[in-house]
Scaffold this motif. Structure first.
Motif, mmCIF file in Angstrom:
data_model
loop_
_atom_site.group_PDB
_atom_site.id
_atom_site.type_symbol
_atom_site.label_atom_id
_atom_site.label_comp_id
_atom_site.label_asym_id
_atom_site.label_seq_id
_atom_site.Cartn_x
_atom_site.Cartn_y
_atom_site.Cartn_z
ATOM 1 N N ILE A 57 0.734 -0.849 -0.182
ATOM 2 C CA ILE A 57 -0.168 0.321 -0.211
ATOM 3 C C ILE A 57 0.580 1.601 -0.275
ATOM 4 O O ILE A 57 2.039 1.688 0.795
ATOM 5 C CB ILE A 57 -0.899 0.211 1.306
ATOM 6 N N ARG A 58 0.538 2.316 -0.877
ATOM 7 C CA ARG A 58 1.297 3.685 -0.960
ATOM 8 C C ARG A 58 0.823 4.402 -1.662
ATOM 9 O O ARG A 58 -0.638 4.391 -1.768
ATOM 10 C CB ARG A 58 2.450 3.501 -1.765
ATOM 11 N N ALA A 59 0.865 6.103 -1.534
ATOM 12 C CA ALA A 59 0.453 7.075 -1.820
ATOM 13 C C ALA A 59 0.690 7.092 -3.577
ATOM 14 O O ALA A 59 1.702 6.519 -3.635
ATOM 15 C CB ALA A 59 0.745 8.227 -1.229
ATOM 16 N N TYR A 60 -0.652 7.808 -4.058
ATOM 17 C CA TYR A 60 -0.160 8.187 -5.538
ATOM 18 C C TYR A 60 0.919 9.259 -5.895
ATOM 19 O O TYR A 60 1.272 9.725 -4.820
ATOM 20 C CB TYR A 60 -1.127 8.563 -6.013
ATOM 21 N N THR A 61 1.554 8.407 -6.877
ATOM 22 C CA THR A 61 2.798 9.944 -7.237
ATOM 23 C C THR A 61 1.663 9.708 -8.618
ATOM 24 O O THR A 61 0.860 9.361 -9.861
ATOM 25 C CB THR A 61 3.327 9.137 -7.346
ATOM 26 N N ASP A 62 2.465 11.183 -9.415
ATOM 27 C CA ASP A 62 2.238 11.951 -11.020
ATOM 28 C C ASP A 62 1.963 10.491 -11.968
ATOM 29 O O ASP A 62 1.198 10.248 -13.055
ATOM 30 C CB ASP A 62 2.635 12.802 -11.037
ATOM 31 N N ALA A 63 3.721 9.895 -11.263
ATOM 32 C CA ALA A 63 3.448 8.613 -12.689
ATOM 33 C C ALA A 63 2.308 7.772 -12.712
ATOM 34 O O ALA A 63 1.801 6.381 -13.599
ATOM 35 C CB ALA A 63 4.988 7.644 -12.393
ATOM 36 N N ASP A 64 1.484 8.175 -11.846
ATOM 37 C CA ASP A 64 -0.187 6.844 -11.372
ATOM 38 C C ASP A 64 -0.837 7.259 -12.061
ATOM 39 O O ASP A 64 -2.081 5.915 -11.965
ATOM 40 C CB ASP A 64 0.264 6.372 -10.186
ATOM 41 N N ALA A 65 -0.939 7.644 -12.821
ATOM 42 C CA ALA A 65 -2.135 8.191 -13.484
ATOM 43 C C ALA A 65 -2.558 7.610 -14.327
ATOM 44 O O ALA A 65 -3.652 7.281 -13.869
ATOM 45 C CB ALA A 65 -2.101 9.618 -14.047
ATOM 46 N N ASP A 66 -1.688 7.064 -15.777
ATOM 47 C CA ASP A 66 -2.808 6.267 -15.845
ATOM 48 C C ASP A 66 -3.217 4.588 -15.694
ATOM 49 O O ASP A 66 -4.073 4.306 -16.322
ATOM 50 C CB ASP A 66 -1.378 5.539 -17.500
ATOM 51 N N ASP A 67 -2.702 4.121 -14.654
ATOM 52 C CA ASP A 67 -2.664 3.049 -14.079
ATOM 53 C C ASP A 67 -4.360 3.446 -13.287
ATOM 54 O O ASP A 67 -5.389 2.540 -13.434
ATOM 55 C CB ASP A 67 -2.089 2.139 -12.908
ATOM 56 N N VAL A 68 -4.859 4.284 -13.031
ATOM 57 C CA VAL A 68 -5.328 4.945 -11.789
ATOM 58 C C VAL A 68 -6.162 4.689 -13.027
ATOM 59 O O VAL A 68 -7.691 4.206 -13.029
ATOM 60 C CB VAL A 68 -5.501 6.368 -11.055
ATOM 61 N N LEU A 69 -6.135 5.933 -14.481
ATOM 62 C CA LEU A 69 -7.881 5.602 -15.203
ATOM 63 C C LEU A 69 -7.766 4.236 -15.243
ATOM 64 O O LEU A 69 -8.669 3.639 -15.762
ATOM 65 C CB LEU A 69 -7.072 6.937 -15.851
ATOM 66 N N ARG A 70 -6.902 3.605 -16.094
ATOM 67 C CA ARG A 70 -6.935 1.710 -15.954
ATOM 68 C C ARG A 70 -7.894 0.940 -15.705
ATOM 69 O O ARG A 70 -9.328 0.256 -16.167
ATOM 70 C CB ARG A 70 -5.676 1.260 -16.531
ATOM 71 N N VAL A 71 -7.440 1.685 -14.210
ATOM 72 C CA VAL A 71 -8.032 0.092 -13.143
ATOM 73 C C VAL A 71 -9.536 1.421 -12.814
ATOM 74 O O VAL A 71 -10.234 0.115 -12.725
ATOM 75 C CB VAL A 71 -7.845 0.203 -11.756
ATOM 76 N N ASN A 72 -9.511 2.695 -12.897
ATOM 77 C CA ASN A 72 -11.021 2.928 -12.642
ATOM 78 C C ASN A 72 -11.758 2.530 -13.831
ATOM 79 O O ASN A 72 -13.032 2.679 -13.916
ATOM 80 C CB ASN A 72 -10.516 4.621 -13.207
ATOM 81 N N ALA A 73 -11.544 2.792 -15.285
ATOM 82 C CA ALA A 73 -11.923 2.657 -15.818
ATOM 83 C C ALA A 73 -12.942 1.167 -16.496
ATOM 84 O O ALA A 73 -14.033 0.296 -16.908
ATOM 85 C CB ALA A 73 -11.815 2.479 -17.409
ATOM 86 N N ALA A 74 -12.062 0.027 -15.820
ATOM 87 C CA ALA A 74 -12.642 -1.443 -15.613
ATOM 88 C C ALA A 74 -13.279 -1.571 -14.969
ATOM 89 O O ALA A 74 -13.829 -2.319 -14.625
ATOM 90 C CB ALA A 74 -11.464 -2.454 -15.492
ATOM 91 N N ALA A 75 -13.005 -1.400 -13.330
ATOM 92 C CA ALA A 75 -13.947 -1.155 -12.019
ATOM 93 C C ALA A 75 -15.100 -1.291 -12.327
ATOM 94 O O ALA A 75 -16.434 -0.739 -11.753
ATOM 95 C CB ALA A 75 -13.025 -0.350 -11.157
ATOM 96 N N PHE A 76 -15.255 0.421 -13.063
ATOM 97 C CA PHE A 76 -16.841 0.854 -13.097
ATOM 98 C C PHE A 76 -17.112 0.817 -14.498
ATOM 99 O O PHE A 76 -18.218 1.908 -14.931
ATOM 100 C CB PHE A 76 -16.801 2.449 -12.320
ATOM 101 N N ALA A 77 -17.260 0.441 -14.976
ATOM 102 C CA ALA A 77 -17.298 -0.056 -16.724
ATOM 103 C C ALA A 77 -19.119 0.382 -16.863
ATOM 104 O O ALA A 77 -19.490 1.048 -17.395
ATOM 105 C CB ALA A 77 -16.872 -1.505 -17.457
ATOM 106 N N ALA A 78 -20.023 -0.082 -16.106
ATOM 107 C CA ALA A 78 -21.412 -0.051 -16.051
ATOM 108 C C ALA A 78 -21.473 0.705 -14.950
ATOM 109 O O ALA A 78 -22.489 0.671 -14.914
ATOM 110 C CB ALA A 78 -21.796 -1.507 -15.641
ATOM 111 N N HIS A 79 -20.424 1.880 -14.686
ATOM 112 C CA HIS A 79 -21.399 2.792 -13.759
ATOM 113 C C HIS A 79 -21.477 3.961 -14.440
ATOM 114 O O HIS A 79 -20.321 4.668 -15.035
ATOM 115 C CB HIS A 79 -20.337 3.366 -12.616
#
Length: 283
Positions: free
Chosen positions: A136-158
């Motif tokens: 577990i760690r905090a976000y950095t600017d380098a994580d933006a694309d990964d956060v968007l990827r997981v968000n899109a997959a996790a909330f595909a029906a949202h």
């Protein structure tokens, strides 16, 4: 009024309503849209205001102007202008009887309920123990694309969260409340450093006393390993360390699995008045 004047007036009426009802009548996405005249349409009649963002309708009447028919007449005006074929969604950010009557009278059906669940930080939290191979760690600017990827997959029906793109992510991170330390990531721990992003918990601190489980997203390929509970617990520890006295979250009323985790494993509870209702008028 022009659009910017309308926006300021709408914000004023919304603030008066929130102070009276202890529930904000406009959600975050709607308030963001008010900053750009190209993103909304508005109707104003004194202290009754309405706005349309995409197909999402919001109508607010200031407390002192309620019971006068202003809301009913303003809704009729905008529906006449939009035409009988317009499909619309409208939120009541509390289960108001007046909103229910107005919806029924104008062909809107109750289609969705969103619960607010709350937890006092005075309740003891379980210890945070990530499993082997997870960090577990905090976000950095380098994580933006990964956060968007997981968000899109996790909330595909949202219908709201799943549409977040890079511009919207940057807009949210530009808000005064954003703290990268409060966006917690569960990543694969490999011998060479961090591997792929598995899950995240984006927390929000509204005030000194109130925090929020803002977004919890788990990569569908990593589901079933308890990562949702893990990152939620990490965020709760983070918010408790900030000194807030209460944490809230929003969850779909029919998401029984999530509700069980929040209630039975993490100590959240729901009161009937803490229910947001979506109404829909179909074509």
């Amino acid at each position: 009024m022009d659009s910017l004047q309308d926006a300021r007036h709408i914000e004023r009426v919304a603030a008066l309503s929130e102070a009276a009802d202890a529930a904000a009548p406009l959600d975050e996405a709607t308030l963001m849209a008010l900053r750009d005249p190209e993103r909304f349409r508005s109707w104003v009649d004194g202290d009754a205001v309405a706005l349309l963002v995409d197909d999402q309708l919001s109508l607010v009447v200031a407390p002192e102007a309620r019971g006068t028919g202003l809301g009913r007449s303003l809704l009729k005006r905008l529906l006449d202008e939009l035409g009988s074929g317009a499909a619309l969604d409208a939120w009541s950010h509390a289960d108001h009887p007046a909103a229910r009557r107005l919806a029924e009278q104008n062909g809107f059906e109750r289609v969705r309920e969103l619960w607010v669940m709350r937890r006092r930080t005075s309740l003891a939290l379980p210890p945070l123990r990530p499993p082997a191979g997870v960090r577990i760690r905090a976000y950095t600017d380098a994580d933006a694309d990964d956060v968007l990827r997981v968000n899109a997959a996790a909330f595909a029906a949202h219908p709201e969260q799943g549409a977040m793109d890079a511009a919207n992510l940057a807009e949210r991170m530009g808000e005064s409340w954003f703290d990268p330390e409060g966006l917690l990531l569960a990543v694969e721990a490999t011998p060479d450093g961090d591997g792929r992003l598995l899950a995240f918990h984006w927390t929000k601190q509204h005030s000194r006393s109130l925090g929020e489980v803002y977004v919890v997203g788990v990569d569908p390929d990593a589901q079933g390993a308890g990562l949702g509970r893990l990152v939620t617990l990490a965020g709760l520890h983070h918010l408790a360390d900030l000194g807030v006295s209460e944490v809230l979250l929003y969850v779909e009323s029919d998401n029984a699995a999530a509700i069980r985790v929040y209630r039975d494993k993490l100590g959240f509870s729901h009161a009937a008045e803490d229910t947001h209702v979506m109404y829909r008028r179909s074509l």
